[in-house]
Design a protein around this motif. Structure first.
Motif, PDB file in Angstrom:
ATOM      1  N   ALA A   8       0.847  -1.193   0.000  1.00 18.16           N
ATOM      2  CA  ALA A   8       0.000   0.000   0.000  1.00 18.16           C
ATOM      3  C   ALA A   8       0.885   1.246   0.000  1.00 18.16           C
ATOM      4  CB  ALA A   8      -0.907  -0.010   1.226  1.00 18.16           C
ATOM      5  N   ALA A   9       0.486   2.227  -0.800  1.00 15.97           N
ATOM      6  CA  ALA A   9       1.302   3.427  -0.942  1.00 15.97           C
ATOM      7  C   ALA A   9       1.373   4.189   0.380  1.00 15.97           C
ATOM      8  CB  ALA A   9       0.700   4.321  -2.026  1.00 15.97           C
ATOM      9  N   PRO A  10       2.526   4.799   0.656  1.00 18.50           N
ATOM     10  CA  PRO A  10       2.635   5.597   1.881  1.00 18.50           C
ATOM     11  C   PRO A  10       1.780   6.865   1.788  1.00 18.50           C
ATOM     12  CG  PRO A  10       4.642   5.782   0.568  1.00 18.50           C
ATOM     13  CD  PRO A  10       3.769   4.770  -0.111  1.00 18.50           C
ATOM     14  N   PHE A  11       1.504   7.452   2.940  1.00 19.99           N
ATOM     15  CA  PHE A  11       0.780   8.725   2.977  1.00 19.99           C
ATOM     16  C   PHE A  11       1.776   9.879   2.935  1.00 19.99           C
ATOM     17  CE2 PHE A  11      -2.319   5.989   5.362  1.00 19.99           C
ATOM     18  CZ  PHE A  11      -3.306   6.014   4.386  1.00 19.99           C
ATOM     19  N   ALA A  12       1.338  10.986   2.356  1.00 15.48           N
ATOM     20  CA  ALA A  12       2.179  12.184   2.259  1.00 15.48           C
ATOM     21  C   ALA A  12       1.852  13.136   3.411  1.00 15.48           C
ATOM     22  CB  ALA A  12       1.937  12.890   0.924  1.00 15.48           C
ATOM     23  N   ILE A  13       2.910  13.622   4.089  1.00 16.79           N
ATOM     24  CA  ILE A  13       2.756  14.605   5.156  1.00 16.79           C
ATOM     25  C   ILE A  13       3.392  15.903   4.679  1.00 16.79           C
ATOM     26  CG2 ILE A  13       3.185  15.149   7.579  1.00 16.79           C
ATOM     27  CD1 ILE A  13       1.597  12.555   7.172  1.00 16.79           C
ATOM     28  N   THR A  14       2.670  17.004   4.796  1.00 15.45           N
ATOM     29  CA  THR A  14       3.213  18.320   4.460  1.00 15.45           C
ATOM     30  C   THR A  14       3.136  19.191   5.705  1.00 15.45           C
ATOM     31  OG1 THR A  14       2.279  18.059   2.254  1.00 15.45           O
ATOM     32  CG2 THR A  14       3.089  20.256   2.846  1.00 15.45           C
ATOM     33  N   VAL A  15       4.226  19.920   5.984  1.00 15.87           N
ATOM     34  CA  VAL A  15       4.273  20.778   7.171  1.00 15.87           C
ATOM     35  C   VAL A  15       4.311  22.229   6.728  1.00 15.87           C
ATOM     36  CG1 VAL A  15       5.445  21.237   9.356  1.00 15.87           C
ATOM     37  CG2 VAL A  15       5.623  18.975   8.321  1.00 15.87           C
ATOM     38  N   GLN A  16       3.331  23.014   7.194  1.00 13.44           N
ATOM     39  CA  GLN A  16       3.304  24.443   6.900  1.00 13.44           C
ATOM     40  C   GLN A  16       3.813  25.216   8.128  1.00 13.44           C
ATOM     41  OE1 GLN A  16       3.035  25.071   4.031  1.00 13.44           O
ATOM     42  NE2 GLN A  16       1.469  23.853   2.970  1.00 13.44           N
ATOM     43  N   PRO A  17       4.359  26.418   7.987  1.00 10.04           N
ATOM     44  CA  PRO A  17       4.536  27.159   6.735  1.00 10.04           C
ATOM     45  C   PRO A  17       5.820  26.833   5.980  1.00 10.04           C
ATOM     46  CG  PRO A  17       5.171  28.529   8.585  1.00 10.04           C
ATOM     47  CD  PRO A  17       4.697  27.227   9.167  1.00 10.04           C
ATOM     48  N   SER A  18       6.629  25.882   6.468  1.00  9.32           N
ATOM     49  CA  SER A  18       7.928  25.642   5.825  1.00  9.32           C
ATOM     50  C   SER A  18       7.795  24.933   4.487  1.00  9.32           C
ATOM     51  CB  SER A  18       8.822  24.804   6.748  1.00  9.32           C
ATOM     52  OG  SER A  18       8.284  23.492   6.894  1.00  9.32           O
ATOM     53  N   GLY A  19       6.663  24.189   4.284  1.00 10.04           N
ATOM     54  CA  GLY A  19       6.493  23.440   3.051  1.00 10.04           C
ATOM     55  C   GLY A  19       7.276  22.139   3.017  1.00 10.04           C
ATOM     56  N   ARG A  20       7.931  21.751   4.134  1.00  9.48           N
ATOM     57  CA  ARG A  20       8.639  20.470   4.172  1.00  9.48           C
ATOM     58  C   ARG A  20       7.648  19.333   3.963  1.00  9.48           C
ATOM     59  NH1 ARG A  20      13.547  20.681   7.006  1.00  9.48           N
ATOM     60  NH2 ARG A  20      14.042  18.699   6.058  1.00  9.48           N
ATOM     61  N   ALA A  21       8.053  18.315   3.225  1.00 11.06           N
ATOM     62  CA  ALA A  21       7.156  17.186   2.949  1.00 11.06           C
ATOM     63  C   ALA A  21       7.921  15.882   3.126  1.00 11.06           C
ATOM     64  CB  ALA A  21       6.606  17.288   1.523  1.00 11.06           C
ATOM     65  N   PHE A  22       7.218  14.851   3.586  1.00 15.98           N
ATOM     66  CA  PHE A  22       7.825  13.533   3.736  1.00 15.98           C
ATOM     67  C   PHE A  22       6.712  12.495   3.697  1.00 15.98           C
ATOM     68  CE2 PHE A  22       6.955  15.271   7.894  1.00 15.98           C
ATOM     69  CZ  PHE A  22       6.483  14.209   8.663  1.00 15.98           C
ATOM     70  N   SER A  23       7.106  11.230   3.620  1.00 17.10           N
ATOM     71  CA  SER A  23       6.101  10.175   3.506  1.00 17.10           C
ATOM     72  C   SER A  23       6.081   9.325   4.769  1.00 17.10           C
ATOM     73  CB  SER A  23       6.394   9.295   2.286  1.00 17.10           C
ATOM     74  OG  SER A  23       7.669   8.689   2.429  1.00 17.10           O
ATOM     75  N   VAL A  24       4.926   8.744   5.058  1.00 20.82           N
ATOM     76  CA  VAL A  24       4.740   7.893   6.234  1.00 20.82           C
ATOM     77  C   VAL A  24       4.198   6.545   5.768  1.00 20.82           C
ATOM     78  CG1 VAL A  24       3.505   7.628   8.419  1.00 20.82           C
ATOM     79  CG2 VAL A  24       4.268   9.886   7.715  1.00 20.82           C
ATOM     80  N   GLU A  25       4.866   5.463   6.155  1.00 23.64           N
ATOM     81  CA  GLU A  25       4.371   4.135   5.797  1.00 23.64           C
ATOM     82  C   GLU A  25       3.073   3.838   6.547  1.00 23.64           C
ATOM     83  OE1 GLU A  25       5.741   2.431   3.432  1.00 23.64           O
ATOM     84  OE2 GLU A  25       7.389   3.874   3.226  1.00 23.64           O
TER      85      GLU A  25
END
Length: 350
Positions: A8-25
């Motif tokens: 199953a594809a990981p979920f995408a996490i985006t953090v504002q206001p920095s715009g940093r993004a990463f994935s979570v299994e």
């Protein structure tokens, strides 16, 4: 063709206001995924007990694993706040965390460390200095911490009490918790040259150098360790923002590096020092401030709306300061930076 659940594809996490993004299994907590990918999110205990990792969820759905209601109340959860250390995404998620910055993303490493010196500086505090591999420098921000990985896989966290420029070794201030398997060893059996395994750096407790606001540095007990690193860093970088250190202990002897602080005052005119003792005995001949250290700050600064606060130490001190400075002194919540020293006993109520 059906896709097996493991793929199953990981979920995408985006953090504002920095715009940093990463994935979570699938099934992974947000914080664990952030640390794995070098995203410097705020946290303390990683165990749902301290609330340091609390942030606001702007979009998406999470479910929380076990946590203490003092760290996240039902009202806060209903209002969109989450604890990233035990929040498992069910969808893509957008978070708001003003503490997430690019610069905090030093890689987390595991490495051996050799004990070089042990110095008992009070009845229950040991200053331990560690030598790290010469060819593998640990890069960290003053204020961050490392974890010891014990033989049984258990971990113990300690802040580095020296700024990086005072390396390459690290200095730790370890308080004896009687009955604690690690600190009992430190105080009874640890020897120079002993080899330990450490991992780090961790934590989002470091000086925000993009601000010119005056600072309150609030420490209780060995919470002084990362504050000492901040002071060294400020001196090294020539940072001249006004800063006042409030250091609290039960007895005067708990302010185990009082002399070190007073030496700094001579060369750092922008630094003030207010030692506070809560349980002085007559034989201590204590003539300084008394009571709770976080209250001393409020007496001196009834209006904190233009300040930054860096707080470190026992959870009761950090939590009380966070709540009361915001509610009664006008401190903006995102100008309170904290590292809460959660012990194993705090986590398990024992």
């Amino acid at each position: 063709m059906t896709v097996p659940p493991a793929a199953a594809a990981p979920f995408a996490i985006t953090v504002q206001p920095s715009g940093r993004a990463f994935s979570v299994e699938r099934g992974e907590a947000i914080l664990a995924a952030a640390i794995r990918q070098g995203i410097g999110m705020p946290y303390g205990c990683k165990d749902g007990a301290c609330g340091s990792c609390k942030c606001r969820k702007l979009e998406g759905t999470v479910v929380h694993g076990p946590h203490q209601t003092k760290a996240l109340s039902p009202e806060e959860e209903a209002g969109g706040l989450i604890l990233t250390c035990c929040a498992v995404p069910q969808t893509d998620v957008v978070l708001e965390s003003r503490q997430v910055t690019d610069e905090s993303a030093f890689p987390v490493r595991k490495m051996p460390a050799r004990v070089t010196t042990l110095e008992k500086v009070s009845h229950d505090v040991m200053v331990v200095k560690l030598q790290l591999p010469a060819n593998d420098t640990l890069r960290y921000h003053a204020g961050q911490y490392v974890e010891f990985i014990l033989r049984d896989g258990a971990r113990r966290s300690y802040s580095m009490a020296n700024a990086p420029h005072n390396g390459p070794g690290v200095e730790l201030h370890i308080r004896h918790m009687p009955g604690g398997k690690f600190t009992d060893h430190v105080f009874t059996a640890m020897k120079e040259k002993e080899i330990l395994r450490v991992e780090g750096p961790f934590g989002s407790f470091f000086l925000r150098e993009d601000s010119a606001k005056p600072m309150v540095l609030l420490a209780s007990g060995t919470g002084f360790a990362p504050i000492k690193a901040l002071i060294e860093h400020m001196q090294h970088k020539g940072i001249t923002r006004p800063a006042t250190l409030y250091w609290g202990g039960r007895r005067p002897g708990d302010l185990y590096m009082d002399g070190w602080v007073r030496e700094r005052l001579a060369s750092m005119p922008h630094l003030r020092y207010v030692p506070v003792v809560s349980n002085a005995l007559p034989e201590d001949n204590w003539t300084g401030r008394t009571g709770f250290v976080h209250k001393a700050v409020m007496e001196d600064h009834p209006d904190l709306s233009g300040h930054q606060v860096y707080a470190c130490g026992a959870p009761i001190v950090v939590d009380s300061a966070r709540a009361e400075y915001g509610a009664r002194c006008g401190l903006p919540p995102d100008e309170f930076y904290a590292d809460s020293f959660t012990t194993e006993a705090d986590k398990h109520g024992s």
